[in-house]
Design a protein around this motif. Structure first.
Motif, PDB file in Angstrom:
ATOM      1  N   ILE A  48      21.340   2.082 -11.143  1.00 36.93           N
ATOM      2  CA  ILE A  48      21.338   2.426 -12.560  1.00 36.93           C
ATOM      3  C   ILE A  48      22.252   3.618 -12.836  1.00 36.93           C
ATOM      4  O   ILE A  48      23.011   3.636 -13.807  1.00 36.93           O
ATOM      5  N   VAL A  49      22.221   4.626 -11.972  1.00 39.20           N
ATOM      6  CA  VAL A  49      23.002   5.843 -12.198  1.00 39.20           C
ATOM      7  C   VAL A  49      24.506   5.581 -12.185  1.00 39.20           C
ATOM      8  O   VAL A  49      25.292   6.366 -12.741  1.00 39.20           O
ATOM      9  N   ASP A  50      24.947   4.484 -11.572  1.00 39.51           N
ATOM     10  CA  ASP A  50      26.380   4.193 -11.503  1.00 39.51           C
ATOM     11  C   ASP A  50      27.007   4.014 -12.882  1.00 39.51           C
ATOM     12  O   ASP A  50      28.210   4.249 -13.055  1.00 39.51           O
ATOM     13  N   PHE A  51      26.224   3.614 -13.868  1.00 42.43           N
ATOM     14  CA  PHE A  51      26.797   3.333 -15.182  1.00 42.43           C
ATOM     15  C   PHE A  51      27.177   4.622 -15.901  1.00 42.43           C
ATOM     16  O   PHE A  51      28.273   4.718 -16.472  1.00 42.43           O
ATOM     17  N   VAL A  52      26.321   5.620 -15.889  1.00 47.49           N
ATOM     18  CA  VAL A  52      26.681   6.881 -16.540  1.00 47.49           C
ATOM     19  C   VAL A  52      27.780   7.591 -15.749  1.00 47.49           C
ATOM     20  O   VAL A  52      28.694   8.192 -16.340  1.00 47.49           O
ATOM     21  N   LEU A  53      27.739   7.503 -14.430  1.00 50.00           N
ATOM     22  CA  LEU A  53      28.795   8.108 -13.619  1.00 50.00           C
ATOM     23  C   LEU A  53      30.140   7.417 -13.872  1.00 50.00           C
ATOM     24  O   LEU A  53      31.179   8.084 -13.981  1.00 50.00           O
ATOM     25  N   SER A  54      30.138   6.104 -13.968  1.00 49.48           N
ATOM     26  CA  SER A  54      31.375   5.370 -14.249  1.00 49.48           C
ATOM     27  C   SER A  54      31.906   5.704 -15.630  1.00 49.48           C
ATOM     28  O   SER A  54      33.120   5.802 -15.835  1.00 49.48           O
ATOM     29  N   ASN A  55      31.009   5.877 -16.606  1.00 45.61           N
ATOM     30  CA  ASN A  55      31.445   6.302 -17.931  1.00 45.61           C
ATOM     31  C   ASN A  55      32.181   7.636 -17.865  1.00 45.61           C
ATOM     32  O   ASN A  55      33.195   7.841 -18.536  1.00 45.61           O
ATOM     33  N   PRO A 299      35.884  -0.272 -15.152  1.00 46.42           N
ATOM     34  CA  PRO A 299      35.098  -0.742 -14.001  1.00 46.42           C
ATOM     35  C   PRO A 299      33.834   0.081 -13.792  1.00 46.42           C
ATOM     36  O   PRO A 299      33.773   1.255 -14.167  1.00 46.42           O
ATOM     37  N   ILE A 300      32.853  -0.538 -13.189  1.00 47.91           N
ATOM     38  CA  ILE A 300      31.654   0.164 -12.752  1.00 47.91           C
ATOM     39  C   ILE A 300      31.819   0.466 -11.275  1.00 47.91           C
ATOM     40  O   ILE A 300      31.936  -0.446 -10.449  1.00 47.91           O
ATOM     41  N   TRP A 301      31.844   1.742 -10.947  1.00 46.82           N
ATOM     42  CA  TRP A 301      32.059   2.187  -9.576  1.00 46.82           C
ATOM     43  C   TRP A 301      30.720   2.325  -8.859  1.00 46.82           C
ATOM     44  O   TRP A 301      29.696   2.624  -9.464  1.00 46.82           O
TER      45      TRP A 301
END
Length: 431
Positions: A48-55, A299-301
């Motif tokens: 889940i945390v990958d989305f805010v980090l990718s943003n 992209p989502i990292w």
């Protein structure tokens, strides 16, 4: 690039993003018994945390702190493995900020504002012009550059990102009332009777828990708040209501900065309940999902494990390995079973003569022979015994597993009486 949707600028380069990722997320039930909500797997291979980090990264914000607290080992390990690619030589980094009693020897993070306050020395050491405060437990794609641009151009003391929600759901949010210039004139945290948008009685304007500040102004407000004995030291309960009454707070519509709006509806999901988690994952396997994971411009990292491609074996009348309308991640082997409308995360092993329908199966699960699953969420590291049937008789399932009111069954290793952390050897697919 001319078609690049990102708003990378001096604003984003001089911004520090502090992600609050310390919550348990108890509504996810047993999925957060051993991990914080931001560390819960999502979408076949992500967390889940990958989305805010990718943003953050896609927006050009490369100075990031992640404040952790509840059972943070899984989250910290993921950050170390998947987010170490930023280059410190160019002042790019993801700092892990565990609750470490920095201000005294008694207090952990007491609230969202206190989590930022306890790391003020770290923020000041980097000298950012702006600070973004972000939650770490929602699924969405957002260009924070547009939020920052709005914040600076409006001359606001604070800017709050907002989204329209049904009035029936608004009690779970901070609800705002704005004037014609989008200045916030009222703010109530989780009100019993939320106010609707004028002329739209069925919709309220809700805070997304995303805040933009000039750095020095934020520091002043946190220091002021920490001196108030009866404050809960929370942005939604204390900081924002005070600023609405005493300063200039602007609202920023998520519609203006959402990346990849589909059918004129911005995508934002709180997957904090088992039903919502199941539904949001399965939506990704549909023909035309609401969230586009294949957008190469945004992209989502994540941590990229070195895994072999997914494999499907056997093509006999009673033993055929295949998947339809599904996401199947690397390292999976589907051996002589049918998988339909499901999401299989990395390293899932499905043995023969089984049937998996509308299921979300997290990493490293072994599904035994003749297992039939329908409308299930299976937690990481489960070993489903031969002949198990779940999703066909809810009353029977409820004696052993967690069954939601809508009939989604959650299965974890503890419910199966298994040790969660056991090394496994994958057996050949012909067995």
């Amino acid at each position: 690039m001319q078609n690049d949707p990102r708003f990378v600028s001096r604003l984003t380069k001089n911004t520090y993003a502090l992600i609050l990722a310390g919550g348990r997320g108890s509504r996810l039930r047993h999925l957060t018994d051993w991990r914080a909500k931001p560390a819960v797997p999502f979408g076949g291979k992500f967390r889940i945390v990958d989305f805010v980090l990718s943003n953050c990264v896609n927006s050009g914000i490369r100075q990031i702190g992640v404040a952790t607290q509840y059972k943070a080992h899984s989250l910290i390990r993921h950050l170390q493995r998947g987010w170490s690619f930023l280059d410190g030589r160019f002042k790019e980094f993801v700092d892990v900020l565990p609750a470490s009693q920095r201000m005294d020897e008694e207090s952990w993070y007491l609230g969202t504002a206190d989590a930022v306050y306890q790391n003020l020395d770290i923020l000041r050491s980097y000298g950012p012009e702006y600070v973004l405060v972000l939650g770490g437990d929602h699924i969405y794609k957002m260009d924070y550059g547009k939020l920052l641009s709005d914040h600076v151009l409006s001359g606001a003391d604070a800017t709050v990102a907002c989204i329209e929600v049904p009035i029936a759901d608004a009690r779970a949010f901070g609800v705002m009332v704005v004037d014609d210039d989008w200045r916030v004139v009222e703010f109530a945290e989780k009100p019993a009777n939320p106010k609707s948008i004028p002329g739209r009685p069925d919709v309220a304007l809700a805070s997304m828990g995303i805040y933009a500040f000039d750095a020095q102004y934020l520091y002043q407000q946190l220091e002021r708040d920490t001196l108030i004995a009866d404050s809960s030291h929370d942005f939604g309960k204390d900081i924002i209501p005070y600023l609405v009454a005493n300063a200039k707070v602007k609202a920023h519509s998520f519609r203006a900065s959402c990346v990849g709006v589909k059918n004129d509806v911005p995508y934002w999901r709180d997957v904090g309940e088992v039903d919502a988690f199941w539904e949001a994952n399965l939506d990704l396997a549909r023909i035309d999902p609401e969230l586009n994971l294949y957008d190469q411009s945004w992209p989502i990292w994540t941590h990229q494990e070195q895994l072999p491609p997914a494999k499907f074996v056997f093509d006999e009348d009673d033993r055929r390995g295949f998947a339809v309308d599904s996401l199947v991640s690397g390292g999976c082997i589907v051996s002589g079973s049918r998988v339909s409308g499901s999401v299989l995360f990395s390293n899932v092993r499905v043995h023969s003569y089984g049937d998996i329908e509308d299921c979300v199966i997290l990493p490293d699960v072994v599904v035994g022979r003749r297992v039939r699953l329908r409308r299930c969420v299976v937690d990481k590291m489960c070993e489903l015994p031969e002949g198990l049937e779940v999703g066909y008789e809810p009353e029977v399932d409820a004696r052993r597993f967690h069954v939601t009111a809508s009939g989604i069954t959650l299965i974890t290793p503890d419910m199966l009486g298994q040790r969660r952390f056991t090394q496994r050897t994958v057996t050949p697919e012909h067995e």
